[in-house]
Design a protein around this motif. Sequence first.
Motif, mmCIF file in Angstrom:
data_model
loop_
_atom_site.group_PDB
_atom_site.id
_atom_site.type_symbol
_atom_site.label_atom_id
_atom_site.label_comp_id
_atom_site.label_asym_id
_atom_site.label_seq_id
_atom_site.Cartn_x
_atom_site.Cartn_y
_atom_site.Cartn_z
ATOM 1 N N ARG A 26 32.814 44.892 32.787
ATOM 2 C CA ARG A 26 32.453 44.886 34.210
ATOM 3 C C ARG A 26 32.357 46.304 34.755
ATOM 4 O O ARG A 26 31.474 46.611 35.569
ATOM 5 N N GLU A 27 33.224 47.187 34.295
ATOM 6 C CA GLU A 27 33.166 48.579 34.766
ATOM 7 C C GLU A 27 31.928 49.282 34.207
ATOM 8 O O GLU A 27 31.285 50.073 34.901
ATOM 9 N N ILE A 28 31.568 48.999 32.967
ATOM 10 C CA ILE A 28 30.332 49.566 32.404
ATOM 11 C C ILE A 28 29.133 49.109 33.211
ATOM 12 O O ILE A 28 28.247 49.915 33.552
ATOM 13 N N VAL A 29 29.086 47.826 33.542
ATOM 14 C CA VAL A 29 27.970 47.291 34.342
ATOM 15 C C VAL A 29 27.925 47.965 35.708
ATOM 16 O O VAL A 29 26.849 48.311 36.220
ATOM 17 N N ARG A 30 29.099 48.161 36.308
ATOM 18 C CA ARG A 30 29.134 48.825 37.624
ATOM 19 C C ARG A 30 28.578 50.247 37.537
ATOM 20 O O ARG A 30 27.772 50.670 38.372
ATOM 21 N N VAL A 31 28.995 50.979 36.509
ATOM 22 C CA VAL A 31 28.512 52.357 36.351
ATOM 23 C C VAL A 31 27.006 52.363 36.097
ATOM 24 O O VAL A 31 26.267 53.187 36.663
ATOM 25 N N LEU A 32 26.516 51.453 35.288
ATOM 26 C CA LEU A 32 25.073 51.383 35.035
ATOM 27 C C LEU A 32 24.295 51.150 36.326
ATOM 28 O O LEU A 32 23.173 51.651 36.488
ATOM 29 N N VAL A 73 27.250 43.070 29.223
ATOM 30 C CA VAL A 73 26.489 44.318 29.395
ATOM 31 C C VAL A 73 25.018 44.079 29.089
ATOM 32 O O VAL A 73 24.125 44.583 29.779
ATOM 33 N N LEU A 74 24.739 43.295 28.059
ATOM 34 C CA LEU A 74 23.351 43.000 27.707
ATOM 35 C C LEU A 74 22.626 42.311 28.863
ATOM 36 O O LEU A 74 21.471 42.639 29.169
ATOM 37 N N ARG A 75 23.284 41.369 29.488
ATOM 38 C CA ARG A 75 22.646 40.678 30.620
ATOM 39 C C ARG A 75 22.314 41.659 31.738
ATOM 40 O O ARG A 75 21.265 41.555 32.375
ATOM 41 N N ALA A 76 23.194 42.622 31.950
ATOM 42 C CA ALA A 76 22.974 43.593 33.026
ATOM 43 C C ALA A 76 21.828 44.554 32.714
ATOM 44 O O ALA A 76 21.195 45.103 33.626
ATOM 45 N N THR A 77 21.559 44.769 31.429
ATOM 46 C CA THR A 77 20.504 45.724 31.050
ATOM 47 C C THR A 77 19.147 45.049 30.851
ATOM 48 O O THR A 77 18.150 45.728 30.580
ATOM 49 N N ALA A 78 19.101 43.761 30.957
ATOM 50 C CA ALA A 78 17.830 43.043 30.743
ATOM 51 C C ALA A 78 16.766 43.554 31.720
ATOM 52 O O ALA A 78 17.013 43.705 32.919
#
Length: 668
Positions: A26-32, A73-78
């Motif tokens: 979740r923190e990686i997704v937030r930073v992205l 994370v993959l879902r967030a980068t789609a």
Amino acid sequence: MNRYGFVRVTCATLRTTVADPGANAREIVRVLGEVVDSDVVVFPELSLTGYTCADLFGQDALLDGAVRGLQEVLRATAGRKQLVVVGMPVRAENSLYNSAVVLSGGEVLGVVPKQSLPNYKEFYENRWFRQADGTEVPEVGIAGRVVPFGVDLLFEAPGVPGFPVVVGVEVCEDLWVPIPPSSFQAGAGATLLLNPSASNETIGKSGYRKNLVQGQSGRCIAAYAYAGSGPTESTTDLVFAGHNLIAENGRLLEESARVGDGTPLRRDSYWITADVDVGRILTERRATTTFEQGPRFARPYRRIGFELAAEMPGLRRFVPGTPFVPVEGPELHRRCEEIFGIQCAGLAKRVEQLPRGTSLNIGVSGGLDSTLSLLVTVKTCDLLGIDRTRVRGLTMPGFGTTSRTRQNALDLMRHLGIASETIDISELALQSFRELGHRPFDIDCRGLDVPAFREALARVPSGKRSDLVFENVQARLRTFLLMSRGFVVGTGDLSELALGWCTYNADHMSMYNPNCSIPKTLVKFLVRYVAQNEFPEGAVRDTLMSVFETTISPELLPASASGEIEQSTEGMLGPYEIHDFILFHAIRCGYAPEKVRFLAEHAAFTQEYPRELIERTMKTFFARFFQQQYKRSCVPDGPKVGTVSLSPRGDWRMPSDADPAEWLRETE
């Protein structure tokens, strides 16, 4: 990526929740979500789990949680055209690997396992992980996908035409071994090298880490991005630095705060971002022919494609407006000593080869170039134990000389203790005009003596004071007088040579020129530096500062009615600061004019320049650079001091008949 070959790279230190992949995901997704305009984002080693999980790496709960975190994370980068690297433990056959997982557009592009596992002192990675050595299976199942796996993966984006982006990945300790994997990756074509890392902080380690990153980027002629774990890792035995670094071809572009650097300790996620110049990297590699020897020793690599966004906004990179001038800071004095040291060492060798007692003749005009050359010559005499009176300064006032520059020349020679003399060239010049049958500014000089001729010159309107023969006669007379004395130390600088702003076979010539690769902005800086540091008070400092503040001029055209310099070089050609900026980026870096203009728009010049002035100066530079090459085909010996030299025997070989049309077209 933008059309000039810049790729935006972010290195992030994560607020880590040790052994909680869901929280870390979740923190990686937030930073992205905060760095959506970056082309490449690198997170630390084992960032999905935390580096310090120790024997928990043997628990399926942690490993399965890491996979679920990866899926989040993959879902967030789609749908994003962005390359993302996260660290996690990856199961392959009967082993567990400390791996960098490379993602883009919601897909796993590949998994790169760590090759060098530290198992000494505080490190114990062999207990949990297997070292990758190239014998691994070529594919691995992860997050419901079968993806490429191994140490032979490179990731390639077409980028923009002419600037392909090839990415290599190594993990932490891989950089610290004698021959890092990134060396082979660069040899196989990688221009951007990424390192997700977890490096604990101990006394003095940060400096060594920085040197490693800078050095590897320099050896590989590549950009190197290093993302380090931070202080929210477990502190059972270690504290992690949170040190992020981005370097390019040996130069540090960006550096984060870290534990122990005196800044407030950060417990949240933070990152650095810089635009790396893939275009320059490719140009450097083409120019450095020994680099091509690398691929012969590289293993075969599999290349995996990905896409980058077509255009990124702005430029996230510091662009110095004076690239030749040392940066203010702790190394300033050392850099200036280095410059003077190279100049003096070159001149000293030449002086040692001269017959004993040979005088060193130098024309001292009271301007910047002759002042720097005189300072170098005097320092060389001191170095060799030669009396300064062997230096014979000759000032030769003419029709354009002002009282200020003449007095500065006399004062400087007196203060530095050299032999000096003044020869007024006015009568010789007037006689030359008569013999040539020349009418300067349409003045019939037959029967006129010098005072009468000066009175006639004063009546010429300022806007009509243009006469090349009038200027060349004076310049060549000065060289004639100097060379008639014997060995001449030259004064012309690199900027004048680039623009051909010198009279052929006049100030163009000498027996040795210590200034030949010193651009005008650096000449000016060095004169001020010597004034403020070598002579902090007294008459020498005052004279040097007066020289520094004097309008740059050859003083070959008549002065104004009030006796001030009217012939301003920068007024005619454009600011030397812009010319030197173009010289560095066009000649040193090989950039096309369009890219030089783009960089100029983002450069930190010492003052604001209108776009129209920059474009006009660019036209002047490229037109004159091509037209005046014949002057550079025969220049005196002199030392290469910086990264740019226009010596026809060294760095720059160019036909005198080349056409600038293609370069001028891009300045429109």
